[in-house]
Design a protein around this motif. Structure first.
Motif, PDB file in Angstrom:
ATOM      1  N   MET A   1      11.454 -44.641  -7.923  1.00 47.43           N
ATOM      2  CA  MET A   1       9.997 -44.663  -7.878  1.00 47.43           C
ATOM      3  C   MET A   1       9.397 -45.447  -9.029  1.00 47.43           C
ATOM      4  N   GLU A  51      15.149 -47.181   1.893  1.00 49.72           N
ATOM      5  CA  GLU A  51      15.378 -46.205   0.815  1.00 49.72           C
ATOM      6  C   GLU A  51      15.170 -44.817   1.380  1.00 49.72           C
ATOM      7  N   GLU A  53      15.156 -40.656   0.435  1.00 51.52           N
ATOM      8  CA  GLU A  53      15.125 -39.659  -0.640  1.00 51.52           C
ATOM      9  C   GLU A  53      15.584 -38.306  -0.107  1.00 51.52           C
ATOM     10  N   GLU A 101      15.446 -39.989  -8.767  1.00 46.65           N
ATOM     11  CA  GLU A 101      14.065 -39.852  -8.292  1.00 46.65           C
ATOM     12  C   GLU A 101      13.353 -38.841  -9.189  1.00 46.65           C
ATOM     13  N   GLU A 108      18.150 -40.537  -4.458  1.00 41.52           N
ATOM     14  CA  GLU A 108      17.691 -41.593  -3.549  1.00 41.52           C
ATOM     15  C   GLU A 108      18.883 -42.480  -3.247  1.00 41.52           C
ATOM     16  N   GLN A 260      11.314 -45.581   2.855  1.00 43.22           N
ATOM     17  CA  GLN A 260      10.638 -46.861   2.594  1.00 43.22           C
ATOM     18  C   GLN A 260      11.515 -48.017   3.063  1.00 43.22           C
TER      19      GLN A 260
HETATM   20 MG    MG Z   1      11.905 -43.428  -4.278  1.00 40.87          MG
END
Ligand code: MG
Ligand code: GLU
Length: 759
Positions: A1, A51, A53, A101, A108, A260
C-alpha cells in the motif's frame, strides 16, 4: 500500500517542517521522469498483474472462535528472504511475490513476473498463479490458520478479535477499539497511523449506518467511557453519530482487503485514454464486487468497504474539510500557522472563510497559509477517494479526441505552485499538470530521516511519497527514473506507463479473483481496440460511487453511464459475440446459421439476435451525454449499447483467437482455456443480472438466516465463527463438503456448472 523505505520515520512535528522540501524535490523528480520517458517510451507490451490481500485467520473449531492472527507475520519475511531458501524458493519457483500490508495479520501477493496481455494462455494462468499463492502461504502456516480473502473481518474492533489477544491502549492510533498490535511492525505503518491523527488534529471518525432490523437498537453501544488519552472524549464531542457504527482508527479501513489490477500501456497517451475510459467503471465494478456488509460486529446498511478506508486515512483538518471543530479543538489541526493567520480567520468569521468559489477561481490562492507558505484550502475529498479529474485523451493519436474540459466538473483544489512549475515545462499540458498539482495538495505523511536528501536525477522517492499516499480509484503510474546508461532492451523490462484499477473488493475464491482481474484486463484491451467514448462528467461518477455503497445496488439501482447512442459503438457490429461464441468456438460450429461460415466471427450484420437489436434510423434531436442504466444493461447490453461482455468477446475473437486453430477438440488445452474464460465472463454477467448474488448479499443473508442471529444487527463471536467457516468452505471451492453452501453462494445453476468445470 505504498512506498516502504528503510530507516527512521519522523514524527509529524518533525516531518511537517520538511513538507515543502518533499513536494519541491518530488516535482523535480517528476519532471525528470517525464524528461526521461514521456517521449521515448513507446510501443511497450501490454503487461499486467494483480494484487491480492489476505487475512490470516486462526480458526478454533472446539472453542468455536475465529481470530485475526497477529503473530504470524514472520511468514512474510521468510517468503521474501533469499537467505531462507526453503520458503523463498517455494514462492519464486511458483512465480509469486509476497509483500507486507497495513495489518500485521495481512499479507499481499502478486505474480513475480507480470502476465502478457497478448497471450491467451496467461488469462487462465492467472488463476493457477493465484491458487499457488494460497497454497504457498498456507504451507508456511499451521492448518488452523488460514489465509482468507475476506474484504473485512466481521468482528474487527470487538472484544478479543485477535490471536493472541491484545488491548486497545496503543499510542499510535489511540483507538478505543483497535490495539496497535494489529499494525504492521515496519515503522512506517504506526507512524503513518499517528501522523494522520496528528495532522488532522483529532482521530479519524467513520460512521456507518446500522442495518435496521426488528430488534435493533440504533445505537453503537460498544463505545467505552475511558480516560486514557485526551482523544478518548472525541466520541462524545461529535465524532460518533447516532444510529451509526463508530470507528476511530486507520486499521478499520487499511486493515481491509481488496483486489487491484495494474496494466502497462503502450505509451503515455494510451495510458491517459485508458485511465479516462476506465473511470466510469470504477463504481460499477465496486458495486459488482461488493463484499462488506459487516463492520465492528454490526450488520451495516451498506455493502462495500470504500468509504470506510476513505475515512480511515482522512488527514484533513477541520478547516480543510470545512466543518466546525469539536469544542476546544483547533480549526488548523496539526498545521503550522502563525498568529496572523489565526487572526485572519477570525476576521473572516471563524472557519467558514474558506469559500469554495474563491478557491476555485484563484486556484488555491487564499490569504490563509501555513508558515511555509502553503495555502490552506477547502479540500472536498480524503486522500483515499474516487478520482478528481480526467487526464484527457487529446494526445492519443489513434482516434478522435472525445474529452471535453466540461467533464472535469467538480471542485478539485490544486497546489498552484506545483501547477505553475509543471505548466511552464513543455512536457506537461494543462490536464497532466492539473492532475499532479491536485495530488500535491497533500502533505507527506511519513518521511524517513535517512531519505531527506536524494539525488533527483536518479531517485524518485519524494515523488512516490506523495503519489502513493493518494489512494484513488485509479492510479496513473509513471515509470521510475532509470540509469541513463541502460540499454533499450533493459529499459523495456522495466515498468513503463501504467494504470492501476483499485476499487474492487476481494472475492472469497481464487476463481472469482481471477475472473474479476481477467475481466478488468480484457475490458481494457477491448477499450483500446474499439476506442469507445465513455466520458461522463466526473460529478456523475462521484454520484455513482455513492450509489455503489447501497445495499444490493447491483439489483436495485441504476448508474450514470454514457448514453449508449454516443459511445461510438454500434450494436450490429457486436452481434454474435455473446457468451455462446465460446461454445461455437469449441464445438466445431454447431450453429444454425448454415449459409455462411461466420460462427466464430460473430454473425453477419443482418443476423437476428433477440437480445441485441440493431439501432436503426437516424438520431433526432439532441441526445443527453449520459443516462441511467442498470448494471445488467452496462455489462450485458441493451438496445442502445452492446454491453461490455460483447466488446470483450469480440476482442478475444478478433485479437486473441484468430491465429489459433478454430474448432479445437473439445478436450484440448485450448478448448479448456476458452471455456474457463467464458466461465469468468459468465460470473460477471450473472452477477450483473442478479442471478448470482454478490458476496455482500450472500453474507447478509447468511447472517439473517442463522439461528444465532437475534435480529438485532449484532454479529456475536459464535455467529462470526459460523460466517468465517462458511467463507473458509467457499474459499476451498469444494462442492463435496457442503454442496448447498456453494449453491447459495453461486446460485444453483452456476454452482453445478462450476463444479463440473473445476478439476
Ligand atoms: Mg495492497
Ligand atoms: N487494502 C486497501 C483497500 O482495500 C488498499 C491498499 C493498497 O493500496 O494496497 O483498498
Amino acid at each position: 500500500m505504498g512506498l516502504l523505505s528503510l530507516g527512521t520515520p519522523l514524527d509529524w512535528h518533525e516531518s511537517k517542517k520538511l513538507n515543502e522540501h518533499v513536494r519541491d524535490n518530488g516535482i523535480t523528480q517528476l519532471i525528470n521522469i517525464f524528461k526521461q520517458h514521456a517521449r521515448s517510451r513507446n510501443n511497450n507490451r501490454f503487461y499486467w498483474g494483480d494484487e491480492i490481500e489476505y487475512m490470516l485467520v486462526e480458526i478454533d473449531d472446539e472453542a468455536r472462535t475465529a481470530r485475526l492472527a497477529i503473530d504470524r507475520d514472520y511468514i512474510l519475511s521468510d517468503l521474501s528472504d533469499p537467505d531462507k531458501p526453503d520458503s523463498y524458493l517455494k514462492a519464486t519457483e511458483k512465480n509469486v511475490s509476497f509483500h507486507p500490508e497495513y495489518g500485521r495479520y495481512m499479507i499481499e501477493a502478486t505474480p513475480l513476473k507480470p502476465y502478457d496481455g497478448s497471450s491467451l494462455s496467461d488469462y487462465t494462468y492467472v488463476e493457477e498463479n493465484i491458487r499457488d499463492r494460497r497454497i504457498v502461504s498456507q504451507s508456511e502456516l499451521p492448518p488452523t490458520i488460514r489465509p482468507l480473502t475476506l474484504t473485512v473481518f466481521p468482528r474487527i474492533g470487538c472484544e478479543t478479535f485477535t490471536s493472541p489477544p491484545a488491548k486497545p491502549i496503543g499510542p499510535a492510533s489511540q483507538s478505543l477499539f483497535l490495539p496497535d498490535e494489529i499494525i504492521n511492525r515496519h515503522a512506517r505503518f504506526p507512524t503513518l497511523t499517528a501522523n494522520i491523527r496528528k495532522r488532522r488534529g483529532r482521530k479519524v471518525a467513520i460512521n456507518l449506518p446500522i442495518y435496521p432490523d426488528i430488534n435493533t437498537k440504533l445505537i453503537d453501544d460498544s463505545i467505552p467511557h475511558r480516560d486514557l488519552f485526551s482523544s478518548d472524549e472525541e466520541a462524545f464531542l461529535g465524532a460518533s453519530k447516532p444510529g451509526h457504527v463508530y470507528m476511530d482508527s486507520m486499521g478499520f479501513g487499511m486493515g481491509a482487503s481488496c483486489l487491484q489490477v495494474t496494466m502497462q500501456a503502450s505509451d503515455i497517451s494510451e495510458a491517459r485514454y485508458l485511465y479516462d475510459s476506465l473511470a466510469p467503471f470504477t463504481p460499477i465494478l465496486l458495486s459488482l464486487s461488493a463484499a462488506a456488509p459487516i463492520f465492528k460486529g454490526f450488520l451495516v446498511n451498506q455493502d462495500v468497504r470504500w468509504n470506510v478506508i476513505s475515512g480511515a486515512v482522512d488527514d484533513r483538518t477541520f478547516i480543510e474539510s470545512d466543518v466546525e471543530p469539536y469544542a476546544g479543538y483547533d480549526f488548523f489541526g496539526g498545521l503550522d500557522v502563525d498568529n496572523q493567520t489565526k487572526e485572519h480567520l477570525i476576521n473572516l468569521g471563524g472557519g467558514r472563510g474558506v469559500n469554495g468559489d474563491r478557491v476555485i477561481n484563484n486556484y488555491g490562492d487564499t490569504n490563509l497559509k501555513t508558515v511555509d507558505s502553503k495555502p490552506i484550502q477547502k479540500i472536498p475529498k480524503s486522500r483515499y477517494e474516487s478520482i478528481d479529474a480526467y487526464l484527457s485523451d487529446r494526445t492519443y493519436s489513434k482516434k478522435d479526441s472525445y474529452f471535453k474540459e466540461e467533464y472535469n466538473d467538480i471542485f478539485s483544489p490544486i497546489n498552484k505552485k506545483v501547477y505553475d512549475r509543471l505548466i511552464s515545462n513543455n512536457e506537461f499540458d494543462h490536464n497532466l499538470a492539473y492532475h499532479f498539482a491536485h495530488l500535491f495538495i497533500r502533505d507527506p505523511l511519513v518521511i524517513f530521516s535517512e531519505r531527506v536528501d536524494q539525488d533527483n536525477s536518479s531517485e524518485n522517492d519524494h515523488f512516490e511519497n506523495i503519489q502513493s499516499t493518494n489512494w484513488q480509484t485509479l492510479r496513473f503510474k509513471p515509470p521510475a527514473l532509470y540509469p541513463e546508461d541502460m540499454t533499450e532492451s533493459q529499459l523495456q523490462d522495466k515498468p513503463g506507463w501504467r494504470v492501476e484499477f483499485r476499487p474492487l473488493e476481494i472475492q472469497l475464491t481464487d476463481f472469482e479473483n481471477a475472473a474479476y482481474s481477467v475481466f478488468v484486463v480484457l475490458l481494457s484491451k477491448a477499450i483500446l481496440k474499439f476506442q469507445p467514448d465513455f466520458y461522463i462528467p466526473i460529478s456523475k461518477i462521484d454520484e455513482n460511487m455513492e450509489i455503489a455503497h447501497r445495499v444490493d445496488s447491483v439489483l436495485n439501482d441504476k448508474f450514470w453511464f454514457k448514453n449508449g447512442n454516443l459511445c461510438k459503438l454500434e450494436n450490429k457490429d457486436f452481434a454474435g459475440y455473446d457468451l455462446s461464441w465460446f461454445d461455437r468456438f469449441v464445438n466445431k460450429g454447431n450453429d444454425t446459421l448454415a449459409s455462411e461460415n461466420v460462427y466464430v466471427n460473430g454473425y453477419v450484420s443482418n443476423g437476428t439476435m433477440d437480445s441485441v437489436k440493431s439501432r436503426s434510423g437516424s438520431i433526432k434531436g439532441e441526445l443527453c451525454n449520459e443516462s441511467k442504466y442498470t448494471t445488467d444493461a452496462i455489462i450485458n447490453g441493451n438496445h442502445e449499447f452492446p454491453g461490455l461482455i460483447r466488446m470483450i468477446v469480440k476482442m478475444i475473437a478478433t485479437e486473441l483467437a484468430p491465429d489459433l486453430p478454430q474448432c479445437p477438440d473439445t478436450d484440448s488445452d485450448l478448448a479448456r482455456k476458452m471455456l474457463r474464460i467464458q466461465c469468468y465472463l459468465l460470473l460477471i454477467s450473472q452477477r450483473a443480472s442478479g442471478k448470482i448474488p454478490t458476496i455482500a448479499h450472500w453474507l447478509r443473508s447468511r447472517v439473517l438466516t442463522n439461528p444465532l442471529y437475534k435480529k438485532d444487527s449484532k454479529i456475536s463471536d459464535s455467529l462470526a465463527y459460523d460466517l468465517i467457516k462458511d467463507c473458509e468452505k467457499v474459499s476451498d471451492l469444494d462442492g463435496s463438503k457442503d454442496p448447498q453452501l456453494l449453491k447459495d453462494y453461486f446460485g444453483e445453476s452456476f454452482a453445478s456448472y462450476l463444479c463440473a468445470h473445476t478439476s
